[in-house]
Design an enzyme around this catalytic site. Sequence first.
Site, short mmCIF file in Angstrom:
data_model
loop_
_atom_site.label_atom_id
_atom_site.label_comp_id
_atom_site.label_asym_id
_atom_site.label_seq_id
_atom_site.Cartn_x
_atom_site.Cartn_y
_atom_site.Cartn_z
CG HIS A 60 -1.63 1.30 1.42
ND1 HIS A 60 -2.74 1.65 0.68
CD2 HIS A 60 -1.32 2.35 2.20
CE1 HIS A 60 -3.10 2.86 1.05
NE2 HIS A 60 -2.27 3.31 1.97
NE ARG A 76 -5.14 -1.14 -7.96
CZ ARG A 76 -4.33 -0.15 -8.32
NH1 ARG A 76 -4.70 1.10 -8.11
NH2 ARG A 76 -3.16 -0.41 -8.86
NE ARG A 120 -9.23 -5.07 -9.55
CZ ARG A 120 -8.02 -4.97 -8.98
NH1 ARG A 120 -6.97 -5.53 -9.53
NH2 ARG A 120 -7.87 -4.29 -7.85
CD GLU A 172 -5.72 -11.25 -10.91
OE1 GLU A 172 -4.96 -10.51 -10.29
OE2 GLU A 172 -6.96 -11.14 -10.88
CG ASN A 199 1.33 -5.94 -9.30
OD1 ASN A 199 2.16 -5.78 -10.19
ND2 ASN A 199 0.73 -4.96 -8.69
CG ASP A 200 -2.39 -11.07 -7.54
OD1 ASP A 200 -1.57 -10.99 -6.60
OD2 ASP A 200 -3.58 -10.76 -7.43
NE ARG A 242 0.75 -9.04 -5.25
CZ ARG A 242 -0.13 -8.05 -5.03
NH1 ARG A 242 0.27 -6.91 -4.55
NH2 ARG A 242 -1.41 -8.24 -5.31
CB CYS A 283 -3.75 -3.31 -15.37
SG CYS A 283 -4.42 -4.87 -14.78
#
Lengths: 568, 89
Positions: free
Chosen positions: A186, A293, A329, A428, A451-452, A462, A499
Site C-alpha cells: 500500500h 479499482r 474491475r 493473473e 503483480n499476482d 509479494r 495493468c
Amino acid sequence: MKGIGTSSGIALGKVLIYEEPKITVEENKAKDIDREIARLNKAIGRAVEEIQQLYVRTLENVGEDEAEIFNAHKMMAEDPEFIEGVKSKIRDEKVTAEWAVKQVAEEYISIFENIEDEYLRERALDLKDVSQRLLRILLGIESMDLSILKEECIIVAEDLTPSDTAQMNKDMILGIVTELGGTTSHTSIIARSLEIPAIAGVEDIIGTVKNGDIIIIDGSKGTITLEPSKKDIEAYKTKKKEQEDFRFKLQEMRGKGSISKDGTKVEIAANIGNHRDLNSVIENDGEGVGLFRTEFLYMDNNRLPTEEEQFKAYRFVAEGLEGKPVIIRTLDVGGDKDIPYMNLPKEMNPFLGYRAIRLCLDRTDIFKTQLRALLRASAFGNIKIMFPMISNIEEVRLAKRQLEEAKEELTKENIEFNPNIEVGIMVEIPAVAIHSDIFAKEIDFFSIGTNDLIQYTVAVDRGNQHISNLYNQYHPSVLKLIKMTIENGHKEGIWVGMCGEAAGDEKLIPLLLAMGLDEFSMNPSSMLKARYIIKNTSKEEIEPMLDKILSLPTAEDVERFIDENIVK
Amino acid sequence: MYKEEVILKNKTGLHARPASLFVREAAKFSSDIKVIKDNKEYNAKSIMGILSMGAGKGDAITIQADGSDAEEAIESLVKLINDKFNEKE
C-alpha cells in the site's frame, strides 16, 4: 543501507521516525479532584483543536465526505453527556482523569457495540479513536500526526496504514523509508502516486537512525546514505538537477500519441484506485484508464456501497474521460485487502483463498449491485468491465450470466445502458495464461495483472520481505506466460493489455511492445515516461531479440541483457 | 415547558448524518432539550445520547424543551425531522 526502491526519485532530509504510541492506563486514585477536572478540560480543548486541524486538512486535500468523520470526532470530544459522565466518575470515585475517560468511553463503546446496527459499531470505532486521543494528551505522549508536520522530513516507519497515508501532508514529506512492504504494498503504491521517493523492506532502519539525522535516499536504487559527506551532498544536488531536467523533457510528451519509432501505435492508460484520481489521469495525458479499482467504494464506509453511490463514482470517471475508455474491475477484495464489516474468514492462505470473483460469485447480491451500477454508468461513457482472479472458464461464464441478468433487469426497468459493453478478464493466474487460447474465445479482452501473475507463477508472497528477492518481473517463466497470452489473444482477434507494475517498468516496456502488447496501464505518474520510451523504441529492432531473451536461464540474465542491449 | 411528539420518516432515522444535524441544531438553543423514547430521556445536545437511543425510521419520539427559547427550539427541531433532514433519495 539498502532496501527495495519502490518509488523513484531522490531526497535529502531529516529523519522523522513515525511510531504508533503505546497507551496503557492504570487505575489510580486522584490526589486533587479539582486538578483532575482541570486536566480533563484542558485535554478536551487540545483534542478538539487537533481534530479541527485534521478536518481542515482532509477537507483541503481529500474531500468533504472524508473530512466529515472528523466532525463526528469533534462532536464526541465535546459531548456534554460524555464529559459530565467523566467528571462524575472523577468526583464520585476519586480517580484520575485518564482512568475516568477510559472507563466512561468503554461504557459507551459497549453500548454502541451491543446495538445491532452497523452505523453504531462504526461510531464505537470513532469513540475509541477520540478516547485514545484524550488519553494520549492526558498522559503527555507525543502524538505524531502526518498531516500536521511542521518541517520537511523523510518518514521512517515500520509501515504506514491507509489512514496514515490519507492524512499525509505530502508537501512536507520528502521521502518514505519503511521496514516492511515491497513494490506492491500500500505505502509504495501511494508513494508512487504522490511522486514521493520511497524505499521498503529496510531491516531495522528504526533502530539505526534517530530523529533529526540527515540522510539521502534513492528510490530508484533503494539505497540509503547515512551521515552523507560533502561529496555525497554535491552528487545529490547534481542528480536532483538532472532529474528535474528530465521531468521537463517529459512534459513535452503531452498531447502526442504513443507511437513507436517504427510506427506501432499503443495505448498508455492509467491505474486508478478512486474516482478522484481522474485529475492525475488528465494531468498526465492518459489515453484512458486501464484499471479502475473499485475497492475504495467498499472500504471507505462501514457498510456495502449502494448501487447509486457506485453508479455516481463510475459515471464521474466515464464522463470525465470524455469517451476515452475506462476499464472498471469488479470487486477484488480478500487476500491482503480486508473489509472488516464483511467478516471474511481468516484464512491460512488468503492469496489462494476466498477472494475477488470467487467471493462475488458466492455473494451474487453484492456482485449484481455492482454490475447494475456499472451498466447504468455505461450509458455515460466508454466503460468496459473486467473480472479479477479468474481461474477457469466456468467462472467467466457464471460472471457473464450475472451480467446478462443485470442487463435484463435494467431493460425491464427501462434504464439505459450500453448493451454491447466490452467484457474482459484479468490474466493473473498461470492457469489462465496457459489456457489463454481458449479463454480468448469467451471474452473481449485480456488484461495481464503481473503483480499476482508473478506471485502465483513463482509461488512468492509479494508482501513477505524475507523472500522478496524471489519476486522478480524479469523471471523468464513470467515473460513466457505474458508472450503466450498476447499471442493467443491476437489469434482470436482480441486486444491484450497489462495493468500490473511491469507495464510501467522502463526496462520491460520495449519487450512488451515487441511482444505486441496493445495497452500499457500504469500509475498515472509513470505515463509520460512510458510514452517517451515507446517513442524512442523501434518494435522491429527488439522483435528478433525476443527468442534469445526468453531462452536466457535466469532473471538476472534477462535484466542484464536488457541493460546491455536495449535500454543502454 | 414545551413538548411535541414526532415520527421519524427519513430513511436512516436518528443515525449518521441526521443524528449530528439534530444535535448541532439543538446546541444552538440555550434551553434544556430532551428527547424521550420508550419512557427514557436522552440529552438532545449529546451525540452519544442520541446515538445510544437508537431511533430508526418509523419510531415515535417526544422532544421536550425547557428554557427561554424552548418554543423556537421545538419548532426548529420538529421541522428538521419533518423535512427528513433534507436527505437525498
